[in-house]
Design an enzyme around this catalytic site. Structure first.
Site, PDB file in Angstrom:
ATOM      1  N   GLU A 211      30.968  39.928  51.281  1.00 32.16           N
ATOM      2  CA  GLU A 211      31.572  41.265  51.149  1.00 32.16           C
ATOM      3  C   GLU A 211      30.562  42.301  51.675  1.00 32.16           C
ATOM      4  OE1 GLU A 211      31.869  42.124  46.969  1.00 32.16           O
ATOM      5  OE2 GLU A 211      33.185  43.852  47.241  1.00 32.16           O
TER       6      GLU A 211
ATOM      7  N   CYS B 232      35.543  39.232  46.439  1.00 37.96           N
ATOM      8  CA  CYS B 232      34.753  39.222  45.212  1.00 37.96           C
ATOM      9  C   CYS B 232      35.572  39.288  43.925  1.00 37.96           C
ATOM     10  CB  CYS B 232      33.690  40.314  45.273  1.00 37.96           C
ATOM     11  SG  CYS B 232      32.286  39.894  44.196  1.00 37.96           S
TER      12      CYS B 232
ATOM     13  N   VAL C 115      27.908  39.687  41.054  1.00 36.91           N
ATOM     14  CA  VAL C 115      26.906  40.074  40.060  1.00 36.91           C
ATOM     15  C   VAL C 115      27.197  39.398  38.718  1.00 36.91           C
ATOM     16  CG1 VAL C 115      26.257  42.257  41.125  1.00 36.91           C
ATOM     17  CG2 VAL C 115      28.184  42.224  39.565  1.00 36.91           C
ATOM     18  N   MET C 116      28.399  38.863  38.533  1.00 35.70           N
ATOM     19  CA  MET C 116      28.741  38.165  37.287  1.00 35.70           C
ATOM     20  C   MET C 116      28.582  36.662  37.514  1.00 35.70           C
ATOM     21  SD  MET C 116      32.097  40.413  36.440  1.00 35.70           S
ATOM     22  CE  MET C 116      32.613  39.656  34.914  1.00 35.70           C
TER      23      MET C 116
ATOM     24  N   LYS D 123      40.576  45.051  49.670  1.00 37.94           N
ATOM     25  CA  LYS D 123      40.330  44.580  48.285  1.00 37.94           C
ATOM     26  C   LYS D 123      41.209  45.334  47.285  1.00 37.94           C
ATOM     27  CE  LYS D 123      36.376  43.799  45.149  1.00 37.94           C
ATOM     28  NZ  LYS D 123      34.909  43.993  45.019  1.00 37.94           N
TER      29      LYS D 123
HETATM   30  C1  ACM Z   1      32.230  42.690  43.082  1.00 41.11           C
HETATM   31  O1  ACM Z   1      33.450  42.669  43.081  1.00 41.11           O
HETATM   32  N1  ACM Z   1      31.555  42.969  44.178  1.00 41.11           N
HETATM   33  C2  ACM Z   1      31.463  42.397  41.872  1.00 41.11           C
END
Ligand code: ACM
Length: 227
Positions: free
Chosen positions: A38, A142, A169-170, A109
């Site tokens: 991304e 993501c 990040v998760m 997105k």
């Molecule tokens: C994300 O959607 N970039 C955490």
């Protein structure tokens, strides 16, 4: 068919340097379908809509999509990569699909994460599937992973492979993608970035762990080096 991902650390705000690095990395690969992270040409952690907007590009005429098309033609491969798409006054966290014959499609997105809602407009189209000859690909980005409906819609529309550009990040996503692929009988390529971006008090650490997930877990390939 061979598929792969590129995992690297984009430099925040330096599109030319990131395109140069992407070009170098893509030239060293040998695959039919390649997925990049991304926002791979801009970095992730913006502090204003104006800052993100200044890095946005029209698609397909922007310099990043043009560079990706040149790479796809040179390597005779399909590439999916994340960037910021400018469309009129709108600014989308998007991914583009390009191939040896040029630009094919864009996904915007839908499920924006945290402060992304301040910098970007949410995607305004359903997730779609494109038949590229060697397989049918679906695109998601993501945080879309956390909503099972995204993968299910792509599977119902006939996707064989889900190209999942990410800045994770998760920590749960790599495990969740195993279930997403199992329950929907699809493959997925999650291309994540690495590194940390700190702006003022806030810091994001991107965990790597890009992976190719099969509906049959024995075929799964994971990058566990975090590099
Ligand atoms: C994300 O959607 N970039 C955490």
């Amino acid at each position: 068919m061979r598929t792969g991902f590129i995992q690297f650390m984009p430099v925040l705000g330096d599109v030319d340097r990131n395109i140069a690095r992407i070009s170098e990395l893509v030239r060293g690969t040998d695959s039919d379908l390649l997925v990049l992270p991304e926002l791979c040409n801009t970095g992730y952690h913006f502090i204003s809509r104006a800052e993100a907007g200044a890095l946005a590009e029209e698609v397909p005429q922007g310099k990043t999509t043009e560079a990706l098309c040149r790479l796809a033609k040179g390597k005779q491969t399909f590439i999916v990569a994340g960037l910021i798409e400018k469309s009129g006054v709108k600014c989308y966290n998007a991914s583009v699909l390009v191939g040896p014959e040029g630009y094919i499609a864009t996904y915007r997105k839908i499920h924006l994460f945290y402060e992304e809602t301040l910098w970007f407009d949410p995607g305004d189209r359903e997730p779609e599937v494109w038949d590229i000859g060697i397989c049918r690909v679906g695109l998601m980005i993501c945080f879309d992973w956390i909503f099972p409906e995204t993968t299910r819609i792509l599977a119902l529309k006939g996707a064989d492979v889900i190209c999942h550009s990410a800045n994770l990040v998760m920590t749960r996503c790599p495990d969740a993608m195993v279930t997403r692929c199992l329950e929907n009988r699809v493959f997925a390529v999650t291309a994540n970035r690495v590194g940390t971006e700190t702006r003022g008090e806030k810091s994001f650490h991107f965990q790597g762990r890009s992976q190719i997930t099969a509906p049959d877990v024995s075929q799964q390939q994971t990058d566990r080096r975090g590099k």
